[in-house]
Design a protein around this motif. Structure first.
Motif, mmCIF file in Angstrom:
data_model
loop_
_atom_site.group_PDB
_atom_site.id
_atom_site.type_symbol
_atom_site.label_atom_id
_atom_site.label_comp_id
_atom_site.label_asym_id
_atom_site.label_seq_id
_atom_site.Cartn_x
_atom_site.Cartn_y
_atom_site.Cartn_z
ATOM 1 N N GLU A 189 0.831 -1.205 0.000
ATOM 2 C CA GLU A 189 0.000 0.000 0.000
ATOM 3 C C GLU A 189 0.865 1.255 0.000
ATOM 4 N N VAL A 190 1.890 1.252 0.829
ATOM 5 C CA VAL A 190 2.794 2.407 0.905
ATOM 6 C C VAL A 190 3.448 2.656 -0.445
ATOM 7 N N GLU A 191 3.881 1.586 -1.103
ATOM 8 C CA GLU A 191 4.531 1.730 -2.401
ATOM 9 C C GLU A 191 3.565 2.273 -3.452
ATOM 10 N N ARG A 192 2.306 1.874 -3.366
ATOM 11 C CA ARG A 192 1.323 2.393 -4.320
ATOM 12 C C ARG A 192 1.132 3.903 -4.129
ATOM 13 N N VAL A 193 1.128 4.333 -2.881
ATOM 14 C CA VAL A 193 1.007 5.775 -2.619
ATOM 15 C C VAL A 193 2.231 6.516 -3.165
ATOM 16 N N LEU A 194 3.409 5.934 -3.007
ATOM 17 C CA LEU A 194 4.620 6.574 -3.532
ATOM 18 C C LEU A 194 4.591 6.635 -5.058
ATOM 19 N N GLU A 195 3.991 5.648 -5.684
ATOM 20 C CA GLU A 195 3.842 5.690 -7.143
ATOM 21 C C GLU A 195 2.942 6.861 -7.545
ATOM 22 N N ALA A 197 2.667 9.619 -5.808
ATOM 23 C CA ALA A 197 3.473 10.818 -5.556
ATOM 24 C C ALA A 197 4.448 11.078 -6.705
ATOM 25 N N ARG A 198 5.002 10.007 -7.267
ATOM 26 C CA ARG A 198 5.955 10.160 -8.373
ATOM 27 C C ARG A 198 5.273 10.431 -9.701
ATOM 28 N N GLY A 199 3.977 10.294 -9.760
ATOM 29 C CA GLY A 199 3.260 10.508 -11.007
ATOM 30 C C GLY A 199 3.164 9.281 -11.872
ATOM 31 N N ASP A 200 3.515 8.100 -11.299
ATOM 32 C CA ASP A 200 3.425 6.860 -12.068
ATOM 33 C C ASP A 200 1.980 6.414 -12.233
ATOM 34 N N ARG A 201 1.127 6.884 -11.355
ATOM 35 C CA ARG A 201 -0.305 6.610 -11.462
ATOM 36 C C ARG A 201 -1.064 7.793 -10.864
ATOM 37 N N ARG A 202 -2.321 7.933 -11.236
ATOM 38 C CA ARG A 202 -3.115 9.069 -10.771
ATOM 39 C C ARG A 202 -3.677 8.849 -9.378
ATOM 40 N N ALA A 203 -4.006 7.589 -9.062
ATOM 41 C CA ALA A 203 -4.628 7.280 -7.780
ATOM 42 C C ALA A 203 -4.404 5.808 -7.467
ATOM 43 N N CYS A 204 -4.701 5.419 -6.231
ATOM 44 C CA CYS A 204 -4.592 4.014 -5.844
ATOM 45 C C CYS A 204 -5.617 3.696 -4.763
ATOM 46 N N GLY A 208 -9.670 -0.985 3.629
ATOM 47 C CA GLY A 208 -10.611 -0.216 4.427
ATOM 48 C C GLY A 208 -11.443 0.760 3.633
ATOM 49 N N GLY A 209 -11.534 0.559 2.307
ATOM 50 C CA GLY A 209 -12.350 1.444 1.487
ATOM 51 C C GLY A 209 -11.789 2.833 1.323
ATOM 52 N N ARG A 210 -10.468 2.959 1.363
ATOM 53 C CA ARG A 210 -9.842 4.266 1.210
ATOM 54 C C ARG A 210 -9.152 4.380 -0.147
ATOM 55 N N ARG A 211 -8.898 5.612 -0.529
ATOM 56 C CA ARG A 211 -8.287 5.887 -1.822
ATOM 57 C C ARG A 211 -7.373 7.098 -1.680
ATOM 58 N N VAL A 212 -6.232 7.071 -2.366
ATOM 59 C CA VAL A 212 -5.310 8.219 -2.392
ATOM 60 C C VAL A 212 -5.200 8.692 -3.831
ATOM 61 N N TRP A 213 -5.348 10.009 -4.041
ATOM 62 C CA TRP A 213 -5.224 10.550 -5.385
ATOM 63 C C TRP A 213 -4.390 11.828 -5.352
ATOM 64 N N ARG A 214 -3.879 12.148 -6.538
ATOM 65 C CA ARG A 214 -3.015 13.321 -6.702
ATOM 66 C C ARG A 214 -3.720 14.367 -7.556
ATOM 67 N N SER A 215 -3.652 15.626 -7.093
ATOM 68 C CA SER A 215 -4.226 16.741 -7.848
ATOM 69 C C SER A 215 -3.408 17.990 -7.563
#
Length: 225
Positions: A189-195, A197-204, A208-215
């Motif tokens: 999960e931590v690595e997906r969030v770092l991806e 942050a690096r712009g490798d993906r828009r969200a992950c 627990g039904g949570r999502r992290v996204w970049r904007s």
């Protein structure tokens, strides 16, 4: 000496030990002193390793003992020593019969794994594991202080930080925006969030039904709709 017994009912089912621990602490007053000993500490080190925990897992309860909400003043004493102290004071400890139930992993570590390790090592391994936990706890506290200078919501800062510190910053951030009683976020999960942050993906997606996204260079953690 005074004694107050509180009864908490926890239904049988998955994660029984974790749910019972949560219910137990909920029933206890703030600042409570717990009776965890060095033997409990050594068992926790092994249990955390078995579930694939990282350096903070190796620290076991040593780091948690520094917390204000729950203090563990007996981590330097052996279980046998606490029993001897009770006997010297004329106190009769209450034995929890569930501690002998081998359905629970901790009990199997206590009753089967620990004696086997001592036999293989031809020495008492409990102080060795407890010492490793204390060293890991000090190292973890130092890394945590360095990671505190990173804003985990700032994608650029997070992506530029050393991996060890970036992971810590993300892990703390995810725990703050979720259930603190849950196990720490997994490395995946931590690595997906770092991806993100690096712009490798828009969200992950996270557990627990949570999502992290970049904007606009910022990361946001929230519930999935």
């Amino acid at each position: 000496f005074g004694f107050v017994a509180l009864e908490v009912v926890v239904g049988d089912g998955p994660d029984l030990e974790a749910r019972a621990r949560k219910a137990r602490y909920a029933a206890l007053p703030p600042g409570v002193l717990t009776g965890h000993t060095m033997d409990d500490q050594a068992e926790t080190v092994l249990l955390n390793l078995l579930r694939g925990a990282g350096p903070d897992g190796l620290a076991a309860m040593a780091g948690a003992a520094r917390a204000q909400s729950v203090r563990r003043p007996l981590l330097g004493l052996r279980r046998a020593e606490t029993a001897a102290l009770c006997a010297a004071e004329g106190l009769v400890p209450l034995s929890d019969p569930s501690n002998l139930d081998r359905r629970f992993r901790r009990n199997r570590v206590r009753l089967e794994v620990m004696p086997l390790l001592c036999s293989v090592a031809q020495r008492d391994v409990v102080p060795l594991l407890a010492r490793a936990a204390e060293v890991a706890s000090l190292d973890a506290a130092y890394l945590e202080s360095l990671a505190a200078g990173i804003d985990p919501a700032d994608a650029r800062s997070l992506a530029a930080a050393p991996a060890a510190l970036a992971r810590r910053a993300v892990r703390g951030w995810l725990r703050a925006c979720g259930d603190a009683e849950r196990h720490p976020p997994s490395l995946a999960e931590v690595e997906r969030v770092l991806e993100v942050a690096r712009g490798d993906r828009r969200a992950c997606e996270l557990a627990g039904g949570r999502r992290v996204w970049r904007s606009r260079g910022k990361l946001t953690c929230g519930e999935t709709s």
